[in-house]
Scaffold this motif. Structure first.
Motif, PDB file in Angstrom:
ATOM      1  N   LYS A 216      17.118  -5.473   4.362  1.00  0.00           N
ATOM      2  CA  LYS A 216      16.021  -5.074   5.238  1.00  0.00           C
ATOM      3  C   LYS A 216      15.088  -6.256   5.511  1.00  0.00           C
ATOM      4  CE  LYS A 216      12.126  -1.832   5.449  1.00  0.00           C
ATOM      5  NZ  LYS A 216      11.431  -0.727   4.730  1.00  0.00           N
ATOM      6  N   LYS A 219      16.735  -8.868   7.767  1.00  0.00           N
ATOM      7  CA  LYS A 219      16.862  -8.368   9.135  1.00  0.00           C
ATOM      8  C   LYS A 219      15.530  -8.461   9.886  1.00  0.00           C
ATOM      9  CE  LYS A 219      18.450  -4.280  11.715  1.00  0.00           C
ATOM     10  NZ  LYS A 219      17.249  -4.071  12.536  1.00  0.00           N
ATOM     11  N   VAL A 220      14.458  -7.968   9.242  1.00  0.00           N
ATOM     12  CA  VAL A 220      13.139  -7.982   9.887  1.00  0.00           C
ATOM     13  C   VAL A 220      12.672  -9.402  10.147  1.00  0.00           C
ATOM     14  CG1 VAL A 220      10.694  -7.426   9.571  1.00  0.00           C
ATOM     15  CG2 VAL A 220      12.442  -5.740   8.962  1.00  0.00           C
ATOM     16  N   GLU A 223      14.783 -11.332  12.814  1.00  0.00           N
ATOM     17  CA  GLU A 223      14.481 -10.831  14.169  1.00  0.00           C
ATOM     18  C   GLU A 223      13.166 -11.412  14.677  1.00  0.00           C
ATOM     19  OE1 GLU A 223      14.556  -6.603  13.850  1.00  0.00           O
ATOM     20  OE2 GLU A 223      16.744  -6.459  13.993  1.00  0.00           O
ATOM     21  N   SER A 238       5.920 -12.613   9.033  1.00  0.00           N
ATOM     22  CA  SER A 238       6.640 -11.346   9.087  1.00  0.00           C
ATOM     23  C   SER A 238       6.244 -10.411   7.940  1.00  0.00           C
ATOM     24  CB  SER A 238       8.150 -11.615   9.017  1.00  0.00           C
ATOM     25  OG  SER A 238       8.861 -10.406   8.891  1.00  0.00           O
ATOM     26  N   ILE A 240       6.881  -7.222   5.756  1.00  0.00           N
ATOM     27  CA  ILE A 240       8.039  -6.370   5.444  1.00  0.00           C
ATOM     28  C   ILE A 240       7.637  -5.351   4.385  1.00  0.00           C
ATOM     29  CG2 ILE A 240       9.799  -8.064   6.057  1.00  0.00           C
ATOM     30  CD1 ILE A 240      10.059  -8.679   3.069  1.00  0.00           C
ATOM     31  N   GLU A 265       6.330 -15.087   4.531  1.00  0.00           N
ATOM     32  CA  GLU A 265       6.788 -13.720   4.360  1.00  0.00           C
ATOM     33  C   GLU A 265       5.774 -12.962   3.528  1.00  0.00           C
ATOM     34  OE1 GLU A 265       9.169 -10.645   4.971  1.00  0.00           O
ATOM     35  OE2 GLU A 265       9.740 -12.652   5.604  1.00  0.00           O
TER      36      GLU A 265
END
Length: 359
Positions: A216, A219-220, A223, A238, A240, A265
């Motif tokens: 997950k 992927k996030v 993208e 990002s 998450i 992140e």
């Protein structure tokens, strides 16, 4: 009877080294060089209880020490000084029969004996080099111990229906309960094996969640990195939702860096339970923490890293969430904060910082 059973199962090297015999409790010390496996404890217990269940008659007669010592199979405590005459106790045979034919291989006789209704071994432990000890109870205490073991067994069966943090807490409680429980040693070994299976179940669930979190997160983050590249940006931030899972956050940042884009992140508000992401019902409020994991990455080489140092970037982002960072290396750095409710502010600051440094 216990002395006889130990010799039958463990071998003729077993010698009694001392004992305490009370109305409802027995402590028996004997020579043996290693712990007794649970299966052997079961055999020993079974032999003793079989003799008890057979309700054999018990006979006792005084005899000269010399005559008593001639009886085949006579059990005595090594090194103990016996009186003369000595009291001989026999199970299932009259002492007079033993004295009349002392060389018969049928005899199993004992100098000490206390009749019981039931016996259950509780603890088998080492007390000195080459000396083991069995502590057992009889009658009412034995039945209470068995009932307790059955109750714990039921709790373990119910635990197999649980999952997530509820299962983890239950397993921890069961381990403490078993360690303190006065129950038969073979039954305790079986119950510990069942708890180990619960622990395996927890580990498998954690592994599955960790794999899902990583997929997950990657992927996030990738993208968002693709979007940043398309927009001509040199960095991306990002958020998450994988709980407090630094491994997933790190993997996401590494994948972002492989796209030659600096990345930071941020793990959003996390839960103490590693299974919360799989629960259909809302997690219990006590499971919520106000912590966040933040992972930052800046390629060590390349134009995109000019002017942006990973530790400085991470430090700026951690300010609003009252976080601290690790030393970091290889263009990667990790931090954790205790005010996850201010993650948006932290991300805004990280954006402003990177924009300023990468002009």
């Amino acid at each position: 009877m216990l002395n006889y059973a130990l010799k039958e199962v463990l071998g003729p090297h077993v010698d009694q080294k001392g004992s305490i015999v009370l109305p409802e409790k027995l402590r028996f010390d004997f020579s043996h060089g290693k712990p007794i496996p649970p299966n052997d404890l079961r055999k020993i217990e079974s032999i003793v209880n079989k003799q008890i269940d057979d309700e054999m008659d018990v006979y006792a007669t005084e005899a000269t020490l010399a005559d008593a010592k001639r009886i085949n199979g006579l059990q005595a405590v090594f090194g103990e000084v016996y009186p003369d005459p000595v009291r001989v106790v026999a199970i299932g045979r009259k002492v007079e029969d033993l004295l009349a034919d002392p060389d018969s291989k049928e005899w199993n006789s004992y100098l000490k004996y206390a009749r019981r209704k039931s016996l259950r071994s509780f603890i088998e432990e080492g007390i000195a080099k080459g000396i083991r000890r069995i502590t057992a109870v009889t009658t009412g205490g034995a039945f209470e111990a068995i009932n307790l073991a059955k109750e714990i067994d039921l709790q373990i069966s119910d635990a197999f229906k649980l999952e997530g943090s509820t299962l983890e807490k239950k397993v921890a409680a069961l381990k403490n309960l078993l360690d303190a429980a006065t129950i038969p040693a073979p039954m305790k070994a079986d119950l510990k094996d069942r708890v180990s299976k619960l622990q395996d179940q927890i580990r498998k669930a954690q592994k599955k969640i960790a794999e899902e979190n990583m997929q997950k997160a990657v992927k996030v983050a990738t993208e968002m990195a693709d979007t940043a590249i398309a927009d001509g940006k040199a960095f991306c931030i990002s958020p998450i939702d994988v709980g407090l899972d630094p491994a997933a956050a790190r993997e996401a940042v590494v994948k972002v860096m492989e796209k030659k884009v600096s990345g930071i992140e941020g793990g959003s508000r996390g839960f103490q339970s590693v299974a919360n992401g799989l629960q259909k019902d809302p997690p219990h409020k006590d499971a919520v923490t106000n912590k966040a994991v933040v992972y930052a990455g800046v390629p060590v080489n390349g134009d995109t890293s000019k002017g942006l140092e990973v530790s400085e970037w991470l430090t700026a982002a951690l300010g609003p969430i009252k976080g601290r960072r690790g030393k970091g290396k290889g263009g990667l750095a990790q931090g954790q904060g205790t005010h996850a409710t201010r993650m948006k502010e932290a991300m805004d600051i990280a954006t402003e910082f990177a924009s300023m440094k990468l002009r």
